[in-house]
Write an enzyme that holds these catalytic residues in place. Structure first.
Site, PDB file in Angstrom:
ATOM      1  N   ASP A  60       0.869  -1.174   0.000  1.00 37.12           N
ATOM      2  CA  ASP A  60       0.000   0.000   0.000  1.00 37.12           C
ATOM      3  C   ASP A  60       0.908   1.226   0.000  1.00 37.12           C
ATOM      4  OD1 ASP A  60       1.017   0.168   2.530  1.00 37.12           O
ATOM      5  OD2 ASP A  60      -0.888  -0.085   3.573  1.00 37.12           O
ATOM      6  N   ASP A  74      -7.683  -7.428   1.140  1.00 41.70           N
ATOM      7  CA  ASP A  74      -6.645  -7.646   2.152  1.00 41.70           C
ATOM      8  C   ASP A  74      -7.223  -7.189   3.477  1.00 41.70           C
ATOM      9  OD1 ASP A  74      -5.263  -4.920   3.274  1.00 41.70           O
ATOM     10  OD2 ASP A  74      -6.195  -4.622   1.320  1.00 41.70           O
ATOM     11  N   CYS A  95     -12.796 -29.070   9.031  1.00 42.40           N
ATOM     12  CA  CYS A  95     -11.601 -28.355   8.568  1.00 42.40           C
ATOM     13  C   CYS A  95     -10.421 -29.309   8.456  1.00 42.40           C
ATOM     14  CB  CYS A  95     -11.273 -27.223   9.542  1.00 42.40           C
ATOM     15  SG  CYS A  95      -9.843 -26.257   9.045  1.00 42.40           S
ATOM     16  N   HIS A  97      -5.148 -21.832  11.290  1.00 46.04           N
ATOM     17  CA  HIS A  97      -6.541 -22.215  11.031  1.00 46.04           C
ATOM     18  C   HIS A  97      -7.329 -21.079  10.354  1.00 46.04           C
ATOM     19  CE1 HIS A  97     -10.674 -23.602  11.508  1.00 46.04           C
ATOM     20  NE2 HIS A  97     -10.908 -22.355  11.902  1.00 46.04           N
TER      21      HIS A  97
HETATM   22 ZN   LIG Z   1      -8.750 -25.780  11.003  1.00 54.10          ZN
END
Ligand SMILES: [Zn+2]
Length: 378
Positions: free
Chosen positions: A92, A286, A324, A355
């Site tokens: 940026d 972003d 996940c 994660h």
């Molecule tokens: Zn995860």
């Protein structure tokens, strides 16, 4: 080499699949870029970022200019070499940080406006940053030293950093500013955009213009028209928005931006906002939010976000999310993560960051698949 190509348009919205080609690799859009504020995605290595599935990252000119200094990074090669990230990088211009720190309200005036701020607090704007037609004089938040950014110096710093995509230096107006000030500020941003185009010397870097105009329809449209007509390689949409105002602002500006160039919604990263913006034709995002939340023990899941610090998780043997496939969810349970955050072990921040970024990377993958298969987004 064509810089940007629209590969497919979505049947049910203005979303598009695209491909950005840079000297350091490709970016498949719509894409989310994790933020390496000070040349590091906090707690993770570049290899892990790649493993998570990100092709590109964004770094902050303001922070790197102050520490270690763009000249030092140039001496060591460029930002890619310095941090050992071989893929595409966006920097940026430093505008947002100079002004948001200047508001003296950094944590209260974010990209999404907190309505609790009183009008009189806007008066604090001049506390750390002083603006004139030529540029901005500001005080370092690190040591109180004085510095000055101009459109020309911001481009020079970004050339020294050597990112693949760089941004014009703009005035990021406080969302609390009135019409007259917002207009004046927008006109200054337009002049600065032209000066940035003139100042740019390196051909390898793509330069993006930034649309401002605050929360006012005619100003947003005038800004999109003016900036959209200049020969930029892509466009950023800057400024802060109140709840619900982001969608409106995008509807105002996107018709004026050339459809064959990429569009970056600066600093926005809430999942619902990303979906709405993609549907309106945004290609790049972003935001520090997923990594910042992670360091505070907040995990993103398809069911919403939750804090692992709650005592109900003390003996919970389940993973953060059973669907996940990230390393954290495959190897550790909530009880252990709860313990890591309670004891402030740094492994907790690492596992949570992994994660959350994995989650958002899959989220963007799904969006790209939905566009490809003409399914409804979200
Ligand atoms: Zn995860």
């Amino acid at each position: 080499m064509e810089f940007f190509k629209v590969l497919k348009k979505h049947k049910h919205s203005k979303a598009r699949l695209g491909l950005i080609k840079t000297a350091h690799g490709n970016i498949h859009t719509p894409a989310f870029l994790p933020v390496a504020t000070k040349a590091a995605i906090k707690s993770l290595s570049p290899e892990e970022i790649k493993k998570i599935g990100f092709e590109a990252i964004l770094s902050n000119t303001y922070h790197l200019y102050l520490q270690p200094g763009s000249k030092i990074i140039k001496k060591l090669g460029d930002l890619h070499k310095f941090m050992n990230w071989p893929g595409p990088i966006i920097t940026d211009s430093g505008g947002f940080q100079v002004f948001s720190l200047g508001f003296g309200l950094k944590d209260k005036v974010g990209k999404i406006l907190n309505k609790n701020i009183q009008e009189e607090q806007v008066g604090q704007q001049a506390k750390l940053a002083r603006i004139d037609q030529a540029g901005v004089t500001f005080t370092s938040h690190l040591d109180g030293s004085h510095h000055r950014f101009t459109p020309e110096s911001s481009i020079k710093i970004q050339e020294d950093l050597g990112a693949d995509i760089i941004f014009v230096f703009d005035e990021c107006t406080s969302p609390l500013a009135n019409y007259d000030y917002t207009q004046k500020s927008m006109e200054r941003t337009h002049q600065w955009a032209q000066r940035c185009l003139k100042a740019k010397k390196r051909n390898k870097q793509a330069l993006f213009g930034i649309v401002q105009g605050g929360l006012f329809k005619d100003l947003r449209q005038a800004s999109a028209k003016f900036i959209g007509d200049l020969p930029f390689d892509g466009f950023g949409i800057g400024g802060s928005f109140g709840k619900g105002e982001m969608k409106k602002a995008l509807d105002w500006v996107i018709p004026y931006l050339p459809s064959n160039k990429p569009r970056h919604l600066l600093g926005i990263g809430y999942l619902d906002d990303i979906k709405e913006a993609v549907k309106r034709g945004i290609d790049l995002f972003d935001c520090v939010q997923p990594t910042r939340l992670a360091r505070h023990g907040t995990f993103l899941t398809a069911q919403g976000k939750f804090s692992i610090l709650k005592s109900v998780y003390q003996t919970d043997k389940k993973p953060i999310s059973k669907n996940c496939s990230c390393d954290t969810c495959q190897n550790f349970n909530r009880a252990y993560l709860h313990h890591l955050f309670k004891t402030k072990e740094i492994l907790g921040a690492r596992l949570a960051t992994f994660h959350n970024l994995w989650f958002i990377s899959r989220f963007m993958e799904k969006i790209r698949r939905d566009i490809k298969e003409d399914k409804n987004i979200g």
